[in-house]
Every structure is written in C-alpha cells, then in structure tokens.
Design an enzyme around this catalytic site. Structure first.
Site, PDB file in Angstrom:
ATOM      1  N   ASP A  66       0.911  -1.298  -0.177  1.00  0.00           N
ATOM      2  CA  ASP A  66      -0.077   0.049   0.028  1.00  0.00           C
ATOM      3  C   ASP A  66       0.749   1.150   0.098  1.00  0.00           C
ATOM      4  OD1 ASP A  66       1.036  -0.321   2.656  1.00  0.00           O
ATOM      5  OD2 ASP A  66      -0.953  -0.701   3.525  1.00  0.00           O
ATOM      6  N   ASP A 135      -7.665  -2.329  14.280  1.00  0.00           N
ATOM      7  CA  ASP A 135      -9.037  -2.834  13.929  1.00  0.00           C
ATOM      8  C   ASP A 135      -9.202  -3.891  12.947  1.00  0.00           C
ATOM      9  OD1 ASP A 135      -7.861  -1.804  11.679  1.00  0.00           O
ATOM     10  OD2 ASP A 135      -9.403  -0.184  11.435  1.00  0.00           O
ATOM     11  N   HIS A 137      -7.573  -4.268  10.293  1.00  0.00           N
ATOM     12  CA  HIS A 137      -6.942  -4.255   8.675  1.00  0.00           C
ATOM     13  C   HIS A 137      -5.760  -4.966   8.284  1.00  0.00           C
ATOM     14  CE1 HIS A 137      -4.927  -0.472  10.162  1.00  0.00           C
ATOM     15  NE2 HIS A 137      -4.078  -1.036   9.096  1.00  0.00           N
ATOM     16  N   GLU A 142      -9.772  -1.434   5.485  1.00  0.00           N
ATOM     17  CA  GLU A 142     -10.340  -1.158   6.444  1.00  0.00           C
ATOM     18  C   GLU A 142     -11.400  -1.855   6.767  1.00  0.00           C
ATOM     19  OE1 GLU A 142      -8.657   0.339   8.773  1.00  0.00           O
ATOM     20  OE2 GLU A 142      -7.805   2.556   8.220  1.00  0.00           O
TER      21      GLU A 142
HETATM   22  C1  GLP Z   1      -0.446   0.248   8.612  1.00  0.00           C
HETATM   23  C2  GLP Z   1      -0.177  -0.391   7.369  1.00  0.00           C
HETATM   24  C3  GLP Z   1      -0.362  -2.071   7.462  1.00  0.00           C
HETATM   25  C4  GLP Z   1       0.321  -2.610   8.804  1.00  0.00           C
HETATM   26  C5  GLP Z   1      -0.726  -1.869  10.032  1.00  0.00           C
HETATM   27  C6  GLP Z   1      -0.079  -2.187  11.381  1.00  0.00           C
HETATM   28  O1  GLP Z   1      -1.636   0.865   8.662  1.00  0.00           O
HETATM   29  N1  GLP Z   1      -0.673  -0.175   6.223  1.00  0.00           N
HETATM   30  O2  GLP Z   1       0.371  -2.590   6.527  1.00  0.00           O
HETATM   31  O3  GLP Z   1      -0.069  -3.942   8.829  1.00  0.00           O
HETATM   32  O4  GLP Z   1      -0.411  -0.433   9.909  1.00  0.00           O
HETATM   33  O5  GLP Z   1       1.007  -1.320  11.630  1.00  0.00           O
HETATM   34  P1  GLP Z   1       2.097  -1.838  12.922  1.00  0.00           P
HETATM   35  O6  GLP Z   1       3.007  -2.844  12.246  1.00  0.00           O
HETATM   36  O7  GLP Z   1       3.162  -0.607  12.723  1.00  0.00           O
HETATM   37  O8  GLP Z   1       1.254  -2.332  14.185  1.00  0.00           O
END
Ligand code: GLP
Length: 260
Positions: A66, A135, A137, A142
C-alpha cells in the site's frame, strides 16, 4: 492456518527463514513487502543475513502492499521511502525491481489498475509479509472492505490515522486521509501469507483473524480462506486466542522438515 506463538526475535527469524528458503529455491521470487513496525525486525534479520551470510536478493522482485495518497516523493513516511530505508538500501535488491502503488498519480484509478497488472505480469506474489491493524485491517483494507477487493483508493479510519500518527511526530492531522492499497483479493492471490503481530494492542484483532467469523468488519478474517497462511505472534498478541494451548502444542510437536 498455522499459528506460531513465540518471542519476538524468534518470530523475526522464522519469517526470515521463510524468505530465505524461497530465495534459495527461486532466486527471482516475487516478495510482498509490508510497512508498519511489525516487519521491521524481519528486515533487520534479512539485512544481517545478507551482510553476514551472503543471502542474495539480486534477482528478486518486490511489491509493496500500500501507499499513502499525496505524500511528496521525498517524504520520509512515504511507504516506498520507508521500504528503501528499512530493506532495499541494506540488501542487494535492485531498486527498480521494487514496486509500490503510485500515490502521486494524476489518475489514481489508472495507477491502481496498472499496479494489479504489474503484479500479474510478474507472475504473482510468492510470499507476502503482512502486519495487522488494531481494527483488523491488512494493508489498508479497513473494516467494511470488500473481501473481493482489488487495488484501489481507500479512506483511512480515524483509528488507523491515530495509530499511525506516531510516525508523523504524533500529529494525527499530518497523516494522510487516503491511501492506495492492494485489495483483499489481491493479497489472497499471493501463494504464502506470513502475518506478524506483537503486543497486547493486537490481541483482539489476532483473535478475530484466527478464530472469528469471516466478516468485512474484521477484514483480516478473509485469510481463513487461504490455503497457506502463517500467523506469527508473541505471547501478548496471542493473549485472547481461545485455542492458544492447542497452537503451542501443535507447533512444539511439529517435525522440522515441515517448515512453515
Ligand atoms: C499500517 C499498514 C499496515 C500495517 C498496520 C499495522 O496501517 N498499512 O500494512 O500492517 O498499519 O502497523 P504496525 O505493524 O505498525 O502495528
């Protein structure tokens, strides 16, 4: 779905083992790279293996999950920049073999379609690293995302923008409101999914992912329909798993030849 509950450094080693085994078998493999903090220890371990053990990415190709919409090309939190810093610049992965959705494109839907086509033309993703949002995702799909979605523009939830504000000096208003993200069906087309989650904040999302009903409300639950998923979690993130004892026992009794 295989659930492995282990200390954080062990999780990073296990994910790196999976990447290494793939690259040894297929040096031109297609890697799916995730941003966020969860995969950082994996990138550290891969960089270490490259420097000390000669693990090579020279022929590998990679696709990011992304990208934020509208962040300037030189913005440090642009996901393409983050991946360059955390992995590409530390190994021998060719920068032009690494692709991300173009969050600065004038025509965003066309950029999303081009991204889908690029993944397809590369032969699909062999191993996709994933994190998970609090949440539920994955990538930036989302709650409410279509389980059949492909790469497209999405609006970030306030929760995700708050979670990610720590990368923007704590300023939630500096976090972009929109992103381009691989869809859930795009992610599901990868051949092996390796998801890493650590910390108590992820416990509810991990419980839903592994044991909840498949639902757009917890987008990661779609992974239950994939034939080859590895969920790597520490004790805290496993804290709400109903069958934690069973997952521990299964992994402890697993023959080494089986790998992940
Ligand atoms: C972001 C990314 C995701 C990631 C998620 C969790 O929003 N777009 O790919 O898995 O957050 O992030 P973290 O690993 O920092 O908790």
């Amino acid at each position: 779905m295989e659930v492995v509950i282990a200390p954080r450094d062990e999780l990073a080693r296990l994910a790196a083992d999976a990447v290494e085994r793939l690259l040894v078998a297929r040096p031109d493999a297609v890697l799916g790279l995730a941003t966020g903090s969860s995969p950082l220890a994996v990138y550290d371990e891969l960089a270490r293996r490259h420097a000390q053990e000669g693990l090579s990415f020279a022929r590998a190709r990679a696709f990011l999950l992304d990208e934020y919409v509208g962040l300037a090309a030189d913005h440090p939190q642009r996901y393409r920049t983050v991946i360059d810093t955390e992995l590409v610049s530390r190994v021998d992965l060719a920068p032009d073999a690494v692709h991300a959705p173009d969050g600065l494109a004038a025509d965003l839907p066309a950029a999303c379609a081009a991204y889908e086509e690029a993944i397809r033309a590369a032969g699909g993703v062999d191993l996709q690293l994933l994190g998970i949002g609090t949440d539920g995702h994955v990538a930036f799909n989302e709650p409410g995302s279509s389980l059949a979605s492909r790469t497209r523009i999405k609006t970030l939830t306030r929760q995700t923008r708050q979670d990610n504000a720590r990368f923007f000096d704590g300023d939630v208003d500096a976090v972009p409101t929109h992103c381009l993200t691989q869809g859930l069906a795009t992610i599901m087309a990868a051949r092996h999914l390796v998801l890493i989650a650590t910390g108590r904040g992820k416990a509810q999302a991990v419980h839903q992912l592994v044991e909840g009903p498949v639902s757009a409300l917890w987008p990661a639950t779609v992974l239950q329909l994939h034939p080859h998923v590895t969920v790597l979690v520490d004790d805290a993130a496993a804290g709400r798993l109903q069958l934690a004892g069973h997952y521990r026992e299964t992994y402890a009794g697993k023959p080494a030849w089986q790998h992940l």
